[in-house]
Design a protein around this motif. Structure first.
Motif, PDB file in Angstrom:
ATOM      1  N   ILE A  91       0.839  -1.199   0.000  1.00  0.00           N
ATOM      2  CA  ILE A  91       0.000   0.000   0.000  1.00  0.00           C
ATOM      3  C   ILE A  91       0.872   1.245   0.000  1.00  0.00           C
ATOM      4  O   ILE A  91       1.695   1.441   0.900  1.00  0.00           O
ATOM      5  CB  ILE A  91      -0.933   0.017   1.228  1.00  0.00           C
ATOM      6  N   GLY A  92       0.709   2.077  -1.022  1.00  0.00           N
ATOM      7  CA  GLY A  92       1.447   3.333  -1.109  1.00  0.00           C
ATOM      8  C   GLY A  92       0.588   4.497  -0.656  1.00  0.00           C
ATOM      9  O   GLY A  92      -0.620   4.531  -0.936  1.00  0.00           O
ATOM     10  N   ILE A  93       1.192   5.433   0.051  1.00  0.00           N
ATOM     11  CA  ILE A  93       0.440   6.565   0.604  1.00  0.00           C
ATOM     12  C   ILE A  93       0.834   7.863  -0.102  1.00  0.00           C
ATOM     13  O   ILE A  93       2.003   8.248  -0.119  1.00  0.00           O
ATOM     14  CB  ILE A  93       0.703   6.729   2.113  1.00  0.00           C
ATOM     15  N   ILE A  94      -0.156   8.538  -0.656  1.00  0.00           N
ATOM     16  CA  ILE A  94       0.046   9.881  -1.220  1.00  0.00           C
ATOM     17  C   ILE A  94      -0.386  10.873  -0.148  1.00  0.00           C
ATOM     18  O   ILE A  94      -1.540  10.891   0.265  1.00  0.00           O
ATOM     19  CB  ILE A  94      -0.781  10.072  -2.503  1.00  0.00           C
ATOM     20  N   GLY A  95       0.566  11.675   0.314  1.00  0.00           N
ATOM     21  CA  GLY A  95       0.327  12.555   1.454  1.00  0.00           C
ATOM     22  C   GLY A  95       0.809  11.889   2.725  1.00  0.00           C
ATOM     23  O   GLY A  95       0.195  11.993   3.785  1.00  0.00           O
ATOM     24  N   SER A  96       1.952  11.235   2.626  1.00  0.00           N
ATOM     25  CA  SER A  96       2.439  10.386   3.726  1.00  0.00           C
ATOM     26  C   SER A  96       2.945  11.154   4.940  1.00  0.00           C
ATOM     27  O   SER A  96       2.971  10.607   6.041  1.00  0.00           O
ATOM     28  CB  SER A  96       3.557   9.471   3.210  1.00  0.00           C
ATOM     29  N   GLU A  97       3.345  12.412   4.763  1.00  0.00           N
ATOM     30  CA  GLU A  97       3.900  13.156   5.891  1.00  0.00           C
ATOM     31  C   GLU A  97       2.840  13.897   6.701  1.00  0.00           C
ATOM     32  O   GLU A  97       3.133  14.427   7.771  1.00  0.00           O
ATOM     33  CB  GLU A  97       4.953  14.145   5.384  1.00  0.00           C
ATOM     34  N   GLY A  98       1.612  13.948   6.192  1.00  0.00           N
ATOM     35  CA  GLY A  98       0.533  14.587   6.934  1.00  0.00           C
ATOM     36  C   GLY A  98       0.076  13.726   8.094  1.00  0.00           C
ATOM     37  O   GLY A  98       0.489  12.571   8.254  1.00  0.00           O
ATOM     38  N   ARG A  99      -0.801  14.286   8.918  1.00  0.00           N
ATOM     39  CA  ARG A  99      -1.271  13.545  10.087  1.00  0.00           C
ATOM     40  C   ARG A  99      -2.018  12.282   9.686  1.00  0.00           C
ATOM     41  O   ARG A  99      -1.849  11.226  10.305  1.00  0.00           O
ATOM     42  CB  ARG A  99      -2.149  14.457  10.949  1.00  0.00           C
ATOM     43  N   MET A 100      -2.842  12.367   8.648  1.00  0.00           N
ATOM     44  CA  MET A 100      -3.551  11.178   8.199  1.00  0.00           C
ATOM     45  C   MET A 100      -2.593  10.173   7.571  1.00  0.00           C
ATOM     46  O   MET A 100      -2.724   8.967   7.778  1.00  0.00           O
ATOM     47  CB  MET A 100      -4.638  11.554   7.194  1.00  0.00           C
ATOM     48  N   GLY A 101      -1.631  10.660   6.819  1.00  0.00           N
ATOM     49  CA  GLY A 101      -0.668   9.768   6.194  1.00  0.00           C
ATOM     50  C   GLY A 101       0.104   8.963   7.225  1.00  0.00           C
ATOM     51  O   GLY A 101       0.317   7.751   7.070  1.00  0.00           O
ATOM     52  N   GLN A 102       0.523   9.614   8.291  1.00  0.00           N
ATOM     53  CA  GLN A 102       1.245   8.914   9.358  1.00  0.00           C
ATOM     54  C   GLN A 102       0.354   7.902  10.060  1.00  0.00           C
ATOM     55  O   GLN A 102       0.788   6.798  10.410  1.00  0.00           O
ATOM     56  CB  GLN A 102       1.793   9.933  10.351  1.00  0.00           C
ATOM     57  N   ALA A 103      -0.915   8.265  10.269  1.00  0.00           N
ATOM     58  CA  ALA A 103      -1.849   7.329  10.900  1.00  0.00           C
ATOM     59  C   ALA A 103      -2.092   6.119  10.010  1.00  0.00           C
ATOM     60  O   ALA A 103      -2.206   4.980  10.496  1.00  0.00           O
ATOM     61  CB  ALA A 103      -3.164   8.044  11.205  1.00  0.00           C
ATOM     62  N   ILE A 104      -2.171   6.330   8.698  1.00  0.00           N
ATOM     63  CA  ILE A 104      -2.390   5.214   7.773  1.00  0.00           C
ATOM     64  C   ILE A 104      -1.180   4.287   7.751  1.00  0.00           C
ATOM     65  O   ILE A 104      -1.325   3.061   7.709  1.00  0.00           O
ATOM     66  CB  ILE A 104      -2.707   5.742   6.361  1.00  0.00           C
ATOM     67  N   ALA A 105       0.027   4.859   7.795  1.00  0.00           N
ATOM     68  CA  ALA A 105       1.233   4.024   7.827  1.00  0.00           C
ATOM     69  C   ALA A 105       1.209   3.102   9.040  1.00  0.00           C
ATOM     70  O   ALA A 105       1.556   1.911   8.947  1.00  0.00           O
ATOM     71  CB  ALA A 105       2.473   4.911   7.846  1.00  0.00           C
ATOM     72  N   ALA A 106       0.789   3.629  10.189  1.00  0.00           N
ATOM     73  CA  ALA A 106       0.692   2.807  11.393  1.00  0.00           C
ATOM     74  C   ALA A 106      -0.391   1.741  11.242  1.00  0.00           C
ATOM     75  O   ALA A 106      -0.215   0.592  11.662  1.00  0.00           O
ATOM     76  CB  ALA A 106       0.395   3.684  12.611  1.00  0.00           C
ATOM     77  N   ALA A 107      -1.506   2.097  10.609  1.00  0.00           N
ATOM     78  CA  ALA A 107      -2.607   1.150  10.422  1.00  0.00           C
ATOM     79  C   ALA A 107      -2.222   0.039   9.449  1.00  0.00           C
ATOM     80  O   ALA A 107      -2.677  -1.099   9.589  1.00  0.00           O
ATOM     81  CB  ALA A 107      -3.846   1.885   9.916  1.00  0.00           C
ATOM     82  N   ILE A 108      -1.395   0.361   8.462  1.00  0.00           N
ATOM     83  CA  ILE A 108      -0.921  -0.657   7.521  1.00  0.00           C
ATOM     84  C   ILE A 108      -0.124  -1.718   8.265  1.00  0.00           C
ATOM     85  O   ILE A 108      -0.312  -2.929   8.067  1.00  0.00           O
ATOM     86  CB  ILE A 108      -0.064  -0.003   6.411  1.00  0.00           C
ATOM     87  N   ALA A 109       0.758  -1.266   9.154  1.00  0.00           N
ATOM     88  CA  ALA A 109       1.556  -2.204   9.944  1.00  0.00           C
ATOM     89  C   ALA A 109       0.676  -3.043  10.858  1.00  0.00           C
ATOM     90  O   ALA A 109       0.848  -4.261  10.978  1.00  0.00           O
ATOM     91  CB  ALA A 109       2.601  -1.446  10.753  1.00  0.00           C
ATOM     92  N   ASP A 110      -0.306  -2.400  11.499  1.00  0.00           N
ATOM     93  CA  ASP A 110      -1.203  -3.114  12.408  1.00  0.00           C
ATOM     94  C   ASP A 110      -2.018  -4.173  11.671  1.00  0.00           C
ATOM     95  O   ASP A 110      -2.363  -5.216  12.248  1.00  0.00           O
ATOM     96  CB  ASP A 110      -2.158  -2.133  13.100  1.00  0.00           C
TER      97      ASP A 110
END
Length: 242
Positions: free
Chosen positions: A4-23
């Motif tokens: 899963i690639g994130i567009i807008g990865s440094e924003g607050r939502m992007g960081q939350a999605i990165a954590a959710a991907i791992a979870d």
């Protein structure tokens, strides 16, 4: 594992999605932000999730279509031309666009539509939303999503049957209109209430987001669901089979 690639990865939502991907046990394929190489990210991803900005949407859709990968769009503040671009991209790739990726909000919208379809025009509908002081668009994407649900339930056009930004001597409330009110302040992740106000009784349906992780989990769920789907435009209710 889905990449899963994130567009807008440094924003607050992007960081939350990165954590959710791992979870969720999926693979974070990487992220891009303003000025980044979206095409390169699309080439190394199985699915993209976009929480960037309306201005970047066309480039993001072009990159996803060129790579043949599905995309989940949670960016808010979209205008009519953005929806035209989404419709065009959906001819070649699967695209899920929503004003809110929360599973709870998705169910709320379903309940709002059901209530609006069963209650007559003598029940006024008002939507009140509260967000943090940094939010730049109003009404929120979620409020508009709920308004569209109410309008579909009533069989009306939201653009023609809504009231916003009341100030001064506005005259009486329009019959059948769907009203919006936006509150801004503090660090509120997002509270939404849809009130149905009838003669001597009221019905309220509400959702309160305690933090952004709920949107991130829903976005990852949408990414998992859309993999393998044929080209087309999809919505969050389909993820929940509503």
């Amino acid at each position: 594992m889905a990449r899963i690639g994130i567009i807008g990865s440094e924003g607050r939502m992007g960081q939350a999605i990165a954590a959710a991907i791992a979870d969720a046990g999926e693979d974070f394929a990487g992220g891009v932000d303003k000025g980044g190489d979206v095409a390169a990210l699309a080439a190394q991803s199985d699915v993209l999730v976009d929480f960037s900005s309306p201005a970047a949407l066309e480039e993001n859709l072009d990159a996803a279509a060129a790579a043949g990968v599905p995309v989940v769009i949670g960016t808010t503040g979209l205008e009519e031309r953005h929806h035209f671009l989404i419709d065009h991209a959906a001819e070649t790739i699967p695209v899920l666009q929503t004003g809110n990726t929360s599973l709870g909000v998705t169910l709320l919208a379903h309940l709002v539509r059901e209530a609006a379809s069963r209650l007559g025009e003598d029940w006024d509908i008002e939507i009140v939303e509260t967000h943090h002081r940094m939010k730049v668009d109003a009404p929120s994407g979620t409020a508009l999503l709920l308004g569209e649900a109410a309008a579909r339930g009533r069989g009306v056009d939201l653009a023609q049957d809504s009231e916003r930004g009341r100030d001064g001597i506005t005259g009486k409330r329009g019959t059948g209109a769907i009203g919006f009110a936006a509150l801004r302040g503090g660090t509120v992740a997002g509270d939404h209430t849809v009130a149905f106000l009838g003669e001597s009784e009221r019905l309220t349906l509400s959702h309160m987001a305690e933090n952004r992780s709920i949107f991130a989990r829903g976005a990852v769920r949408a990414c998992q669901w859309i993999l393998g789907k044929p080209p087309g435009r999809y919505t969050m209710p389909e993820v929940l089979e509503l």
